[in-house]
Design a protein around this motif. Structure first.
Motif, short mmCIF file in Angstrom:
data_model
loop_
_atom_site.label_atom_id
_atom_site.label_comp_id
_atom_site.label_asym_id
_atom_site.label_seq_id
_atom_site.Cartn_x
_atom_site.Cartn_y
_atom_site.Cartn_z
N LEU A 261 33.66 69.00 58.84
CA LEU A 261 33.27 68.96 57.35
C LEU A 261 34.65 69.61 56.80
N LEU A 262 34.93 69.25 55.51
CA LEU A 262 35.86 69.76 54.60
C LEU A 262 36.07 71.29 54.79
N MET A 263 34.91 72.00 54.48
CA MET A 263 34.94 73.38 54.39
C MET A 263 35.24 74.20 55.63
N ASP A 264 35.06 73.34 56.88
CA ASP A 264 35.23 73.95 58.10
C ASP A 264 36.74 73.33 58.50
N GLN A 265 37.44 72.59 58.02
CA GLN A 265 38.72 72.21 58.59
C GLN A 265 39.64 73.49 58.53
N ASN A 266 40.71 73.23 59.52
CA ASN A 266 41.67 74.17 59.61
C ASN A 266 42.91 73.63 58.64
N ARG A 267 43.15 74.26 57.53
CA ARG A 267 44.15 73.92 56.44
C ARG A 267 45.45 74.05 56.77
N ALA A 268 45.81 74.84 57.72
CA ALA A 268 47.05 75.09 58.14
C ALA A 268 47.51 73.93 58.86
N LEU A 269 46.67 72.96 59.29
CA LEU A 269 47.06 71.84 59.73
C LEU A 269 47.10 70.64 59.05
N TRP A 270 46.92 70.65 57.77
CA TRP A 270 46.82 69.47 56.71
C TRP A 270 48.47 69.23 56.66
N ASP A 271 48.68 68.08 56.40
CA ASP A 271 50.19 67.53 56.32
C ASP A 271 50.74 67.81 55.17
N GLN A 272 51.68 68.89 54.98
CA GLN A 272 52.10 69.14 53.83
C GLN A 272 53.17 68.13 53.30
N LEU A 273 54.00 67.61 54.15
CA LEU A 273 54.73 66.57 53.57
C LEU A 273 53.91 65.38 52.62
N LEU A 274 52.89 64.99 53.36
CA LEU A 274 51.74 63.92 52.56
C LEU A 274 51.32 64.76 51.19
N ILE A 275 50.96 65.73 51.29
CA ILE A 275 50.43 66.52 49.89
C ILE A 275 51.69 66.68 48.98
N ILE A 301 41.17 65.64 42.04
CA ILE A 301 40.46 66.32 42.43
C ILE A 301 40.72 66.61 43.97
N THR A 302 41.30 65.76 44.65
CA THR A 302 41.85 66.10 45.94
C THR A 302 43.01 67.04 45.96
N ALA A 303 43.73 66.99 44.85
CA ALA A 303 44.81 68.06 44.59
C ALA A 303 44.30 69.54 44.53
N CYS A 304 43.13 69.56 43.90
CA CYS A 304 42.55 70.97 43.83
C CYS A 304 42.23 71.48 45.30
N HIS A 305 41.73 70.68 46.13
CA HIS A 305 41.51 71.15 47.56
C HIS A 305 42.75 71.25 48.16
N ALA A 306 43.69 70.41 48.15
CA ALA A 306 45.02 70.47 48.82
C ALA A 306 45.59 71.90 48.14
N GLN A 307 45.62 72.24 47.18
CA GLN A 307 46.40 73.55 46.52
C GLN A 307 45.80 74.72 46.93
N ALA A 308 44.30 74.85 47.39
CA ALA A 308 43.42 75.81 47.73
C ALA A 308 44.04 76.43 49.13
N PRO A 309 44.38 77.57 49.34
CA PRO A 309 44.88 78.09 50.69
C PRO A 309 43.68 78.09 51.58
N THR A 310 42.41 78.52 50.98
CA THR A 310 41.20 78.57 51.59
C THR A 310 40.05 77.92 50.90
N PRO A 311 38.91 77.69 51.68
CA PRO A 311 37.84 77.11 50.72
C PRO A 311 37.43 77.87 49.86
N LYS A 312 37.35 79.40 49.95
CA LYS A 312 36.71 80.16 48.84
C LYS A 312 37.80 80.26 47.61
N GLU A 313 39.11 79.92 47.70
CA GLU A 313 39.97 79.71 46.52
C GLU A 313 39.77 78.64 45.95
#
Length: 421
Positions: A261-275, A301-313
């Motif tokens: 689920l989104l809140m459990d994903q490792n954000r360090a592995l999100w593709d920064q080029l695609l973002i 909306i998806t940009a808000c998730h992509a720009q948050a370093p952690t789920p809490k932020e």
């Protein structure tokens, strides 16, 4: 590999490759129904031969070659052949099968985009376009589409057959239109590409939760469309949405294919080029329009998730506000359900549950598995575990995706365990 395993592998390959094969054949024979029949012939041949000879190194190319040979055989036996040969003869001094094949390839260009514009012609109703898209471009069976529509399989089958006949009877051209005709059909094309991407992002049915290749193809088509219609803000909005969503694909499942689920994903592995590409496309959309349309709002909306370093932020208050804006330009109970999730994250689960309970009476959400899934999640956060377990079990009974069903049943078991403590 056993015969049943081989057939399952062939089925998975077919879901991936069939849209491209059907699109190529449509360009050759100019008839969607006939193209699908020829593609099915190639599938039958694969089912007969591959268990004996093994699955080819490039199964997509094998299917395409086999299907094209069937199409060329057909062209030889029909008047369509004579017309096509005459067209080819105008551009070549040779009269061989290789020349015909090469000329047809040169003529076709981007088959899938042409097929989408063809199936989005206004001679078809919206329901017919959606059903045909799910069948031809997403590779869903008639039974799977019927379950998605909560409609009888026979009704969907008739709808698809009528749609293909209408396209043929009206001689709808296999082409990307220009000018006003392109603009008139653009919203329907965007809807189809969006539908195609969503089917890849969260598969309606089957053993896999995602179909990344389908997402990649939808994104590629979106990028091509952005070049064809560079001044349309919603084209860039959809591209932005798909770019950013695609950045998370590799983190949506673990090594076993189980959902994360989104809140459990490792954000360090999100593709920064695609973002970065997505954010640039979103900025392009904003620069072209006075207000954001539905695709651009979803991209924001998806940009808000992509720009948050952690789920809490994550800026859930902004996300809730964006869903509020989205509900005004695209009223939908599903948008409202998503808004309920955002509000629960911003202001607490009790506020979100109040909205979800109101949606429980909406007839259009009857049978929609994410409604009880969201309700179960909110009840779980409120420590109402017995009620949450019931909702998760109900959601599991409604979903057609095996991975999602397992996830929901595990959450139900977790609630039962907490109840017994």
């Amino acid at each position: 590999m056993s015969l049943s395993q081989t057939h399952r592998t062939i089925d998975a390959i077919w879901r991936i490759e069939s849209p491209k094969v059907i699109a190529r054949l449509t360009g050759m024979v100019r008839d969607v129904a006939l193209a699908e029949d020829l593609a099915q012939d190639a599938l039958v041949i694969a089912l007969e031969r591959w268990p004996e000879i093994g699955i080819p190194e490039n199964p997509g190319a094998w299917l395409m070659t086999t299907a094209k040979r069937r199409a060329i055989d057909l062209l030889r036996r029909t008047k369509v052949r004579d017309q096509k040969y005459a067209e080819v003869a105008q551009h070549t001094t040779l009269y061989t099968e290789e020349d015909i094949d090469h000329a047809l390839d040169e003529e076709i260009g981007d088959d899938l985009l042409r097929l989408i514009f063809m199936t989005c012609h206004p001679v078809l109703s919206q329901d017919a376009r959606v059903a045909l898209t799910l069948r031809l471009l997403c590779g869903l069976t008639t039974e799977e589409i019927a379950r998605s529509f909560l409609t009888a399989e026979s009704t969907i089958a008739q709808r698809i057959v009528r749609a293909k006949r209408t396209l043929n009877a009206k001689n709808v051209p296999f082409e990307v239109p220009v000018g006003d005709e392109l603009r008139d059909r653009l919203s329907a094309v965007l809807e189809v590409i969006y539908l195609m991407f969503n089917e890849g992002y969260s598969a309606t049915a089957g053993d896999n939760w995602t179909r990344p290749l389908l997402c990649q193809e939808a994104l590629r088509l979106g990028r091509v469309l952005a070049e064809i219609a560079p001044h349309e803000p919603e084209v860039h909005g959809l591209v932005a949405l798909m770019e950013i969503q695609s950045s998370r694909l590799k983190t949506r499942v673990n090594s076993k294919g189980e959902p994360i689920l989104l809140m459990d994903q490792n954000r360090a592995l999100w593709d920064q080029l695609l973002i970065r590409r997505g954010l640039a496309a979103l900025e392009r959309s904003r620069s072209l329009g006075h207000s954001l349309g539905p695709y651009s709002l979803q991209a924001a909306i998806t940009a808000c998730h992509a720009q948050a370093p952690t789920p809490k932020e994550t800026d859930w208050v902004r996300i809730a506000a964006l869903y509020e804006a989205l509900s005004r330009v695209m009223p939908s109970p599903i948008v409202e359900l998503n808004r309920a999730v955002a509000i629960s994250m911003a202001f607490g689960p009790a506020f979100g549950l109040q909205i979800v309970d109101e949606l429980n009476t909406n007839p259009s959400l009857k049978g929609y598995h994410l409604l009880p899934s969201v309700r179960g999640d909110l009840l779980m956060k409120l420590e109402r575990y017995d009620e949450a377990r019931v909702e998760f079990e109900r959601a599991a009974s409604l979903t057609q995706n095996e991975r999602e069903r397992t996830l929901l049943l595990n959450r139900a078991a977790e609630c039962e365990k907490k109840t017994s403590i």
